[in-house]
Scaffold this active site. Sequence first.
Site, PDB file in Angstrom:
ATOM      1  N   ASP A   8       0.850  -1.185   0.000  1.00 18.62           N
ATOM      2  CA  ASP A   8       0.000   0.000   0.000  1.00 18.62           C
ATOM      3  C   ASP A   8       0.888   1.237   0.000  1.00 18.62           C
ATOM      4  O   ASP A   8       2.038   1.195   0.478  1.00 18.62           O
ATOM      5  CB  ASP A   8      -0.922   0.012   1.229  1.00 18.62           C
ATOM      6  CG  ASP A   8      -1.934   1.150   1.161  1.00 18.62           C
ATOM      7  OD1 ASP A   8      -2.746   1.158   0.221  1.00 18.62           O
ATOM      8  OD2 ASP A   8      -1.900   2.038   2.029  1.00 18.62           O
ATOM      9  N   GLU A  10       0.817   5.778   0.400  1.00 18.20           N
ATOM     10  CA  GLU A  10       0.134   7.044   0.627  1.00 18.20           C
ATOM     11  C   GLU A  10       0.819   8.083  -0.248  1.00 18.20           C
ATOM     12  O   GLU A  10       2.025   7.972  -0.525  1.00 18.20           O
ATOM     13  CB  GLU A  10       0.179   7.463   2.100  1.00 18.20           C
ATOM     14  CG  GLU A  10      -0.496   6.484   3.056  1.00 18.20           C
ATOM     15  CD  GLU A  10      -1.982   6.287   2.786  1.00 18.20           C
ATOM     16  OE1 GLU A  10      -2.606   7.191   2.176  1.00 18.20           O
ATOM     17  OE2 GLU A  10      -2.515   5.240   3.181  1.00 18.20           O
ATOM     18  N   ASP A  52      -6.575  17.754   1.087  1.00 13.07           N
ATOM     19  CA  ASP A  52      -7.499  16.613   1.083  1.00 13.07           C
ATOM     20  C   ASP A  52      -6.769  15.313   1.411  1.00 13.07           C
ATOM     21  O   ASP A  52      -7.307  14.445   2.114  1.00 13.07           O
ATOM     22  CB  ASP A  52      -8.190  16.480  -0.282  1.00 13.07           C
ATOM     23  CG  ASP A  52      -9.172  17.622  -0.542  1.00 13.07           C
ATOM     24  OD1 ASP A  52      -9.546  18.316   0.425  1.00 13.07           O
ATOM     25  OD2 ASP A  52      -9.559  17.814  -1.707  1.00 13.07           O
ATOM     26  N   HIS A  57      -4.515  10.835   5.501  1.00 13.50           N
ATOM     27  CA  HIS A  57      -3.410  10.106   6.148  1.00 13.50           C
ATOM     28  C   HIS A  57      -2.689  10.882   7.245  1.00 13.50           C
ATOM     29  O   HIS A  57      -1.944  10.286   8.034  1.00 13.50           O
ATOM     30  CB  HIS A  57      -2.392   9.636   5.099  1.00 13.50           C
ATOM     31  CG  HIS A  57      -1.911  10.717   4.153  1.00 13.50           C
ATOM     32  ND1 HIS A  57      -1.275  11.863   4.564  1.00 13.50           N
ATOM     33  CD2 HIS A  57      -1.968  10.776   2.797  1.00 13.50           C
ATOM     34  CE1 HIS A  57      -0.955  12.596   3.514  1.00 13.50           C
ATOM     35  NE2 HIS A  57      -1.368  11.972   2.428  1.00 13.50           N
ATOM     36  N   HIS A 153      -5.482   6.658   7.498  1.00 13.22           N
ATOM     37  CA  HIS A 153      -4.851   5.728   6.564  1.00 13.22           C
ATOM     38  C   HIS A 153      -3.342   5.736   6.809  1.00 13.22           C
ATOM     39  O   HIS A 153      -2.737   6.784   7.019  1.00 13.22           O
ATOM     40  CB  HIS A 153      -5.117   6.154   5.116  1.00 13.22           C
ATOM     41  CG  HIS A 153      -6.522   5.891   4.666  1.00 13.22           C
ATOM     42  ND1 HIS A 153      -6.824   5.371   3.436  1.00 13.22           N
ATOM     43  CD2 HIS A 153      -7.707   6.086   5.298  1.00 13.22           C
ATOM     44  CE1 HIS A 153      -8.136   5.245   3.319  1.00 13.22           C
ATOM     45  NE2 HIS A 153      -8.688   5.691   4.440  1.00 13.22           N
ATOM     46  N   ASP A 158      -2.465  -0.362   6.676  1.00 15.58           N
ATOM     47  CA  ASP A 158      -3.437  -0.781   5.670  1.00 15.58           C
ATOM     48  C   ASP A 158      -2.993  -2.064   4.970  1.00 15.58           C
ATOM     49  O   ASP A 158      -3.825  -2.911   4.631  1.00 15.58           O
ATOM     50  CB  ASP A 158      -3.649   0.330   4.646  1.00 15.58           C
ATOM     51  CG  ASP A 158      -4.519   1.460   5.192  1.00 15.58           C
ATOM     52  OD1 ASP A 158      -4.908   1.382   6.366  1.00 15.58           O
ATOM     53  OD2 ASP A 158      -4.798   2.415   4.448  1.00 15.58           O
TER      54      ASP A 158
END
Length: 235
Positions: A8, A10, A52, A57, A153, A158
């Site tokens: 995963d 970010e 946003d 995160h 997140h 995750d």
Amino acid sequence: MTREIVLDTETTSTDPKIERIIEVGCVELINHMQTGRTFHRYCNPQKAVHPDAFAVHGLSDGFLADKPLFATIVPELLEFIGGGTLVIHNAPFDVGFLNAEYARLPEPRPPAIVLDDVVDTLLLARRKHAGAANNLDALCSRYGIDRSRRTKHGALLDAQILAEVYVELLGGKQVGFDLGPVVAIPAQSAADAARPVAPRVFKSRLTDAERERHAAFVGTLKTPVWADYISETDS
């Protein structure tokens, strides 16, 4: 032996052409079981995190300022992946960002990741739960996986949660009578697990005379317990 890497990322925002990766998390699976080996790095994107994305995160520009560049962590990342099959939720997003980061590196750069070689758990979930919500939170609720620690997140968290979800999408952990895990024989691929299984058709071995005797017996029953079920399912 099947080796998979649940991955995963970010990012600073959603467009891989102009945005950057700021966190990578990976979890190693052997025969669909977590080994405890993980990879986790933050990266300095050299650009501002979109508000946003920060709301999702919580990784701020100040926190990322002293982190290494993505180019610095690539050798470690590639060594950890080491030829394993990538498992990603909504793979086009993360693969798009990884390939964009690879393309920015000087030669010799890593080859682009081929999307068809990646197990996309979002596609697996959509096939298994068509019409339902299939984001990570919804899947955790469906399979009873604890996500209370997921207040924001995070790439590694995750990936760890997704590893648990992935096993459930494949049918859950197999446990033997000794309460220990069963050795895979052999491990099933995600593509095979997602493929619909055709129902088996069994041919009757009864003779005509046996069928007639059975029909005569059923005719003596006033109200068979299955009568209502048959009328409902045949309508």
